[in-house]
Write a protein that holds these residues in place. Structure first.
Motif, PDB file in Angstrom:
ATOM      1  N   ARG A 158      -7.253  -5.717  -2.910  1.00 27.76           N
ATOM      2  CA  ARG A 158      -6.634  -5.847  -4.239  1.00 27.76           C
ATOM      3  C   ARG A 158      -5.394  -4.964  -4.367  1.00 27.76           C
ATOM      4  O   ARG A 158      -4.497  -5.245  -5.145  1.00 27.76           O
ATOM      5  CB  ARG A 158      -7.646  -5.544  -5.338  1.00 27.76           C
ATOM      6  N   HIS A 159      -5.342  -3.885  -3.585  1.00 28.91           N
ATOM      7  CA  HIS A 159      -4.160  -3.020  -3.618  1.00 28.91           C
ATOM      8  C   HIS A 159      -2.957  -3.770  -3.045  1.00 28.91           C
ATOM      9  O   HIS A 159      -1.850  -3.679  -3.567  1.00 28.91           O
ATOM     10  CB  HIS A 159      -4.404  -1.730  -2.830  1.00 28.91           C
ATOM     11  N   ARG A 160      -3.178  -4.513  -1.988  1.00 26.63           N
ATOM     12  CA  ARG A 160      -2.101  -5.308  -1.399  1.00 26.63           C
ATOM     13  C   ARG A 160      -1.627  -6.364  -2.396  1.00 26.63           C
ATOM     14  O   ARG A 160      -0.439  -6.606  -2.552  1.00 26.63           O
ATOM     15  CB  ARG A 160      -2.592  -5.966  -0.098  1.00 26.63           C
ATOM     16  N   SER A 161      -2.574  -6.989  -3.093  1.00 23.06           N
ATOM     17  CA  SER A 161      -2.213  -7.999  -4.104  1.00 23.06           C
ATOM     18  C   SER A 161      -1.375  -7.384  -5.216  1.00 23.06           C
ATOM     19  O   SER A 161      -0.383  -7.969  -5.658  1.00 23.06           O
ATOM     20  CB  SER A 161      -3.471  -8.630  -4.702  1.00 23.06           C
ATOM     21  N   THR A 162      -1.769  -6.200  -5.674  1.00 22.93           N
ATOM     22  CA  THR A 162      -1.006  -5.508  -6.717  1.00 22.93           C
ATOM     23  C   THR A 162       0.405  -5.219  -6.222  1.00 22.93           C
ATOM     24  O   THR A 162       1.387  -5.444  -6.943  1.00 22.93           O
ATOM     25  CB  THR A 162      -1.699  -4.195  -7.129  1.00 22.93           C
ATOM     26  N   PHE A 163       0.525  -4.722  -5.007  1.00 22.46           N
ATOM     27  CA  PHE A 163       1.840  -4.433  -4.432  1.00 22.46           C
ATOM     28  C   PHE A 163       2.689  -5.704  -4.351  1.00 22.46           C
ATOM     29  O   PHE A 163       3.864  -5.700  -4.731  1.00 22.46           O
ATOM     30  CB  PHE A 163       1.704  -3.810  -3.040  1.00 22.46           C
ATOM     31  N   GLU A 164       2.113  -6.796  -3.872  1.00 24.81           N
ATOM     32  CA  GLU A 164       2.868  -8.046  -3.724  1.00 24.81           C
ATOM     33  C   GLU A 164       3.332  -8.585  -5.068  1.00 24.81           C
ATOM     34  O   GLU A 164       4.405  -9.171  -5.168  1.00 24.81           O
ATOM     35  CB  GLU A 164       2.028  -9.083  -2.972  1.00 24.81           C
TER      36      GLU A 164
END
Length: 190
Positions: free
Chosen positions: A55-61
């Motif tokens: 979910r951290h990667r999704s937030t960053f993207e």
């Protein structure tokens, strides 16, 4: 005893024999696992501080590093009500105590001072760009095989959290630290 639990294993082993694939199945192997250790080390806090969850990667993207930094701060604040209580109850039920080195005050303070871009590089793939510090240290000390594994939380990968949340809160969405507190407060006023 509480420390000894029966575990059933099921695995399928596929072997290549002279170009043809065959498989052997092993099912229902039961054995006891016993440990005299009373104190366990837990990695809780590493993912929340170094962008280790998907979910951290999704937030960053979606919104870049500033949004990711805000999410990590929020996760550290709610960690005490969301994860640690559950983990403590589970381990205490088995007669174990836990230590959390990534939640040590000095470690948390140190990680707060490091720029986010040094803790994670979201331009790299999952299993490389998250938890950069831990992955680099693992490679430095020769733990190469696991240094690029992608995070998979057992409670979510096994779907046990979804089942537990639905039975306790009515849905997975309502199973947050806040929902838990609202439930406790409202049950006292009924």
């Amino acid at each position: 005893t509480g420390a000894a639990r029966k575990i059933r294993l099921r695995s399928e082993v596929t072997q290549e024999r002279s170009g043809a694939m065959s498989s052997e199945s092993y099912t229902a192997i039961s054995f006891d696992i016993r440990s005299r250790a009373k104190i366990l080390l837990s990695g809780v806090g590493a993912d929340e501080q170094m962008a280790g969850y998907g979910r951290h990667r999704s937030t960053f993207e979606r919104s870049g590093y500033p949004a990711l930094q805000s999410e990590l701060r929020m996760e550290i604040k709610r960690l005490w009500t969301r994860n640690l209580g559950r983990d403590d109850r589970c381990l205490s039920d088995h007669g174990k105590e836990t230590r959390f080195p990534f939640l040590d005050e000095d470690v948390v303070t140190f990680l707060e001072k490091i720029p986010l871009e040094l803790k994670c590089d979201m331009s790299l793939p999952a299993g490389e760009g998250d938890k950069l510090i831990l992955r680099r240290v693992a490679r430095m000390i020769g733990v190469n095989e696991c240094s690029s594994l992608v995070k998979r939380a057992i409670q979510f990968g096994s779907r046990i959290a979804r089942v537990s949340d639905k039975s306790r809160f009515g849905s997975q969405r309502q199973a947050t630290g806040q929902a838990k507190h609202r439930t406790l407060i409202s049950s006292g006023n009924d």
